[in-house]
Design an enzyme around this catalytic site. Structure first.
Site: not given
Length: 556
Positions: A98, A199, A254, A330-331
């Site tokens: 990440d 991210d 993302e 995870h979000d």
């Protein structure tokens, strides 16, 4: 269509702090992941994606990085990481990291130096602005609540943070910042990692002049306004040319707010930037009609809207770009609770149905830890049970400060939408704390772990786990699943999601009943069509039982 390894892959996402604890301090760690690699390999995936494991004060669970080149001691050390990477590669899997480079932690050395003065080496590593009439430089709001600006007396200026105050945004206009980011990428790629999930990467280029938002400012409108800024293509192309093109890597960006047209610009098959994007359109459906409440709502998503979103991306990127396919991360709350039915009567069927619906599409599927077990939302009932910065901040802002909603209603919204639903520890077995730890877990477990866990499912040939295993094997075995063109069927059907894929003279027909009712549908597949997979043991042709999903293959 050009064949590249990321197109043939299935990714398994691991949230390290919740996956497996090896030293009984209650926090998942790198050696815990090593312990479970054979389980991940058994599922059949090709790539593991790790959420951030870098040194961080954990104000946003690792998405506030204080040191990009060192491991958070809670997870282990660099020797542990090297061992994990070697063990992943030994099992013929790959690892992507990440990469969080829109912002850092406010504890990062760069920010600590930047806030001291306007004329040192790091002064312009972040986005600083003078007060306007004694207030914030503009009316932007942060994603986790409150203004997107925080004042620093030492500089007499505000710094921008699109997320928490502890996550100051980097100034990508500064070429030294870009080179520092590229140096971080080279560090990990030279270690042998196989790519990055980036991210909120489409926020790195800010609108010129940082103007006010018109109309009512909200956090969602702020992110949408900032997204896909004027130099984003340029920055991503430079990243590709100077770093990524020199390695055989997989990259996924993302990109909140991006459209299919945006995605083609950044990830098109003829472009040289990223391989694919994570878009938010389908998981962002069903916002509150009161725009002041943003995403916080508990209304179910309409199937016609879900189909419209997913179909649009499938059709738009076909032959032009590449989709990422996901229900969970995870979000996001657990998919079986959000899009299926987590009532024990239907939980297994609907989890399999959702997996089938998504994995038969064109793109790279992502499986989030526990999704392959049909893990559900945690259904917490007290704000003290929540840990997530976003959830806690918005509860206090919307309930206590702005009084836009009462506490019980907001708790219902959190039970449906909170990110904490995805962050409860992995459910391995029926032992105390589900086999996650012998210590005190950093976060409470889902109460249903004695029913839903890996041990039970590995012993049950009809489990969600083995259904996902078969879905992954089918993708590896059939080119039509990976590369076939997409054709939507009956987009206005409010109960059934059906579509076809076409490739080299063959057709794949996917049919999924999203309801707890038995319905009748006829898609005129040939009598000799092969049933590739189903979540029932028998096929009743036009009859679709509750949450039934089936896939046929036949010649055109």
């Amino acid at each position: 269509m050009k064949k590249q390894w990321f197109k043939d892959s299935v990714v398994y996402q691991i949230y390290p702090m919740s996956f497996q604890d090896s030293n009984n301090d209650g926090i998942g760690d790198l050696l815990g992941i090593v312990k479970r690699l054979d389980y991940v390999k058994k599922l059949g995936v090709d790539v593991i994606w790790l959420n951030p494991i870098y040194i961080s004060p954990n104000k946003d669970n690792g998405y506030d990085i204080a040191d990009y080149k060192n491991i958070n001691p809670e997870y282990g050390n660099m020797d542990d990481f090297d061992y994990l990477l070697a063990q992943i590669h030994k099992r013929d899997m790959k690892l992507i990291m990440d990469l969080v480079v829109n912002h850092t932690s406010d504890q990062h050395k760069w920010f600590q130096e930047s806030k001291k003065a306007k004329d040192n080496k790091y002064a312009d590593y972040y986005i600083w602005r003078d007060p306007v009439d004694g207030h914030e430089p503009n009316n932007w709001l942060a994603a986790f609540g409150g203004p997107a600006w925080t004042y620093v007396p030492e500089r007499g200026q505000y710094y921008l943070h699109l997320f928490a105050p502890g996550q100051p945004d980097l100034n990508w206009e500064n070429p030294k910042v870009r080179e520092a980011v590229f140096d971080v990428e080279r560090f990990w790629l030279d270690k042998g990692v196989d790519g990055f999930r980036m991210d909120v990467i489409n926020l790195i280029s800010k609108p010129a002049g940082l103007p006010d938002l018109s109309g009512t400012p909200t956090a969602e409108r702020t992110l949408g306004f900032v997204a896909d800024g004027p130099r984003l293509n340029e920055f991503l192309r430079q990243m590709h040319d100077e770093v990524l093109s020199h390695y055989d890597v997989m990259t996924v960006g993302e990109m909140p707010g991006s459209t299919p047209e945006d995605a083609i610009k950044y990830t098109g098959l003829d472009s040289h930037e990223l391989n694919m994007v994570f878009q938010f359109e389908h998981v962002g459906l069903g916002p509150n009609p009161d725009v002041r409440l943003g995403k916080w709502n508990d209304e179910p998503v309409k199937l016609t809207e879900l189909k419209s979103s997913l179909n649009r991306w499938q059709k738009a990127l076909d032959g032009k770009g590449w989709n990422s396919l996901y229900w969970n991360n995870h979000d996001q709350p657990r998919a079986v609770s959000r899009f299926g039915n987590d009532d024990p009567k239907y939980q297994v069927r609907s989890a399999k149905m959702l997996g089938t619906t998504l994995h038969m599409m064109q793109g790279t599927p992502y499986v989030y830890e526990g999704e392959e077990l049909g893990m559900t939302n945690c259904h917490f009932t007290d704000i003290e049970q929540y840990e997530d910065l976003e959830s806690v901040n918005f509860f206090h802002e919307l309930v206590d400060q702005r009084k836009l909603v009462d506490g019980p209603t907001m708790l219902k919204y959190l039970a449906v939408k909170s990110r904490d639903n995805a962050r409860t520890p992995m459910q391995w077995n029926t032992d105390q704390d589900a086999g996650f730890t012998k210590g005190t877990p950093w976060y409470g477990l889902n109460a249903n772990y004695k029913e839903i866990n890996a041990k039970n499912e590995l012993e049950d040939k009809n489990s969600v786990f083995y259904h996902y295993q078969k879905l992954i094997k089918l993708r590896h075995d059939f080119d039509i699943i990976r590369y076939g063109a997409f054709e939507e069927l009956d987009p206005q059907d409010e109960q059934v999601y059906a579509y076809q894929r076409h490739y080299n003279g063959k057709t794949l027909l996917v049919i999924s009943n999203f309801t707890d009712q038995t319905v009748m549908r006829n898609y005129n597949q040939p009598k000799n069509a092969e049933l590739l997979i189903s979540n029932y043991t028998d096929d009743k042709d036009a009859e679709l039982r509750p949450y039934e999903s089936k896939v046929y293959l036949f010649n055109d």
